[in-house]
Design a protein around this motif. Structure first.
Motif, short mmCIF file in Angstrom:
data_model
loop_
_atom_site.label_atom_id
_atom_site.label_comp_id
_atom_site.label_asym_id
_atom_site.label_seq_id
_atom_site.Cartn_x
_atom_site.Cartn_y
_atom_site.Cartn_z
N GLY A 148 98.13 64.88 -10.97
CA GLY A 148 98.00 63.35 -11.28
C GLY A 148 98.40 63.07 -12.52
N SER A 149 99.79 63.91 -13.73
CA SER A 149 100.36 63.64 -14.55
C SER A 149 101.67 64.56 -14.72
N PRO A 150 102.53 64.38 -15.92
CA PRO A 150 103.39 64.56 -16.20
C PRO A 150 103.48 66.15 -16.36
N ALA A 151 102.09 67.26 -17.08
CA ALA A 151 101.64 67.65 -16.85
C ALA A 151 100.19 68.22 -16.75
N MET A 152 99.94 69.56 -16.43
CA MET A 152 98.64 69.70 -15.74
C MET A 152 98.65 71.45 -15.60
N ALA A 153 97.82 71.92 -16.44
CA ALA A 153 97.38 73.00 -16.20
C ALA A 153 95.61 74.00 -15.55
N GLN A 154 95.71 75.36 -14.98
CA GLN A 154 94.54 75.52 -14.72
C GLN A 154 94.47 77.53 -14.23
N THR A 155 93.14 77.44 -13.96
CA THR A 155 93.28 79.05 -14.33
C THR A 155 92.11 78.66 -13.51
N PHE A 156 92.06 79.77 -12.44
CA PHE A 156 91.19 79.59 -10.84
C PHE A 156 90.53 81.37 -11.34
N PHE A 157 89.73 81.38 -11.06
CA PHE A 157 89.47 83.10 -11.05
C PHE A 157 88.63 83.14 -9.97
N SER A 213 93.53 68.55 -34.13
CA SER A 213 93.23 68.82 -33.47
C SER A 213 94.46 68.56 -32.62
N LYS A 214 95.07 69.10 -31.11
CA LYS A 214 95.94 69.02 -30.66
C LYS A 214 95.23 68.61 -29.06
N LEU A 215 94.74 69.14 -29.59
CA LEU A 215 93.28 68.80 -28.26
C LEU A 215 92.31 67.42 -28.36
N GLN A 216 92.73 66.93 -29.77
CA GLN A 216 92.28 65.53 -29.97
C GLN A 216 93.07 64.67 -28.90
N GLU A 217 91.98 64.11 -28.37
CA GLU A 217 92.93 62.58 -27.56
C GLU A 217 91.84 61.38 -28.06
N PHE A 218 93.25 60.53 -28.23
CA PHE A 218 91.95 58.95 -28.41
C PHE A 218 92.88 58.26 -26.88
N PRO A 219 91.50 57.87 -26.17
CA PRO A 219 91.27 57.48 -24.71
C PRO A 219 92.44 56.49 -24.44
N VAL A 220 93.87 56.34 -23.45
CA VAL A 220 94.59 55.42 -23.68
C VAL A 220 94.65 55.24 -21.83
N ASP A 221 94.79 53.80 -21.57
CA ASP A 221 94.64 53.16 -19.75
C ASP A 221 96.26 53.76 -19.63
N LEU A 222 96.85 54.88 -18.70
CA LEU A 222 98.80 54.70 -18.73
C LEU A 222 98.25 54.71 -17.05
N ARG A 223 97.38 54.50 -16.45
CA ARG A 223 97.64 54.66 -14.91
C ARG A 223 98.72 54.20 -13.68
#
Length: 304
Positions: A148-157, A213-223
């Motif tokens: 759903g985006s050019p970069a994504m990460a998931q950790t599954f337990f 922080s790199k974790l902070q994100e300003f919401p933008v609509d690029l869908r």
């Protein structure tokens, strides 16, 4: 007496910025790390326990699949591995395995799928199917997974350990523009940082405010924008810092040394509050190392 009062007042005023900085760090840490998992993949086996600890992947190896890393991709990976090794005191091995995660082998391994062009959704689906079998993740079978985006990460337990998968778009060639270089650097640094710390996105609604922080994100609509377009790259780059901030390096050190079982609980914040000065001193040493220059956004404090 007057001189003593003035000296005491001066010392108090000098202490205020430091106290305010500590409060800011604690507030950000609470937003990014003290959380309960709010959603989960529909159909996942919910009886599998989940334990969040930022040290889970300390010393884990990185197995690259799909495309081989381009020059800039390799540079960022090597610097980030060196950063993790410094902070945790454990090396982070890395190798290229080939076209599929099935060639990586199970264990404490982060699967990193690199691609350029269109997202390889069939390969992503195959990677996750293999991880599901290897780690007993309890994911629904016969499902097609899409990016759903050019970069994504998931950790599954899972019942046989945790499995981590990252998929990141990289440049199709080494000779990239300044915009492309900044964009691909930014998305790779973000996924690596979040993967190895278990930090959550922090919404940042004040466009004129300072990113901390790199974790902070300003919401933008690029869908509806093409991921290769200048507009998309500029929009995503403007939504958060292009690299790690002082706070992020601070948190790496906090995670590495916190004597807690889980880093998403209040006890983690208590450790940060008590050890703030020492942790910040360690962060400053790391930030001063030119070997990490490509990971750091030096304008975090002053950018608008």
């Amino acid at each position: 007496m007057l001189r003593s009062i003035m000296l005491s007042l001066a010392l108090t005023l000098l202490a205020l910025p430091a106290a305010a900085a500590r409060d800011d760090v604690l507030a950000l840490a609470k937003k990014g790390w003290v959380y309960q998992l709010r959603t989960t993949m529909i159909g996942r086996d919910m009886s599998i326990p989940v334990r969040i600890n930022g040290r889970l992947l300390a010393g884990a190896s990185i197995c690259i699949v799909g495309e081989r890393p381009r020059r800039q991709t390799r540079l960022i990976l090597d610097e980030f591995r060196a950063l993790l090794a410094e902070v945790h005191g454990k090396p982070v091995p890395m190798r290229y395995a080939g076209p599929t995660a099935r060639l990586c082998g199970a264990g404490r391994t982060v699967i990193l799928r690199l691609y350029s062009g269109r997202p390889p959704n069939s390969a992503l689906t195959d990677d996750l199917a293999w991880m599901n079998d290897s780690y007993a993740l309890g994911l629904p079978t016969n499902r097609l997974y899409t990016a759903g985006s050019p970069a994504m990460a998931q950790t599954f337990f899972g019942r046989r350990g945790a499995g981590t998968h990252i998929m990141v778009k990289q440049p199709a060639r080494d000779d990239v523009t300044e915009l492309e270089a900044a964009f691909y650097r930014s998305i790779l640094v973000e996924e690596l940082f979040q993967t190895f710390t278990f930090g959550m996105d922090i919404l940042h609604f004040d466009r004129s405010g300072i990113f901390q922080s790199k974790l902070q994100e300003f919401p933008v609509d690029l869908r509806y924008m093409n991921w290769d377009s200048q507009g998309f790259m500029q929009g995503l780059l403007g939504s958060n810092p292009s690299g790690l901030c002082e706070f992020d390096v601070f948190m790496l050190h906090a995670i590495a040394t916190a004597p807690v079982e889980q880093t998403n609980e209040p006890a983690f914040l208590e450790f940060i509050a008590e050890g703030y000065d020492e942790l910040m001193a360690r962060a400053q040493v790391t930030l001063a190392d030119p070997g990490y220059a490509d990971l750091i956004d030096a304008e975090c404090r002053s950018r608008n």
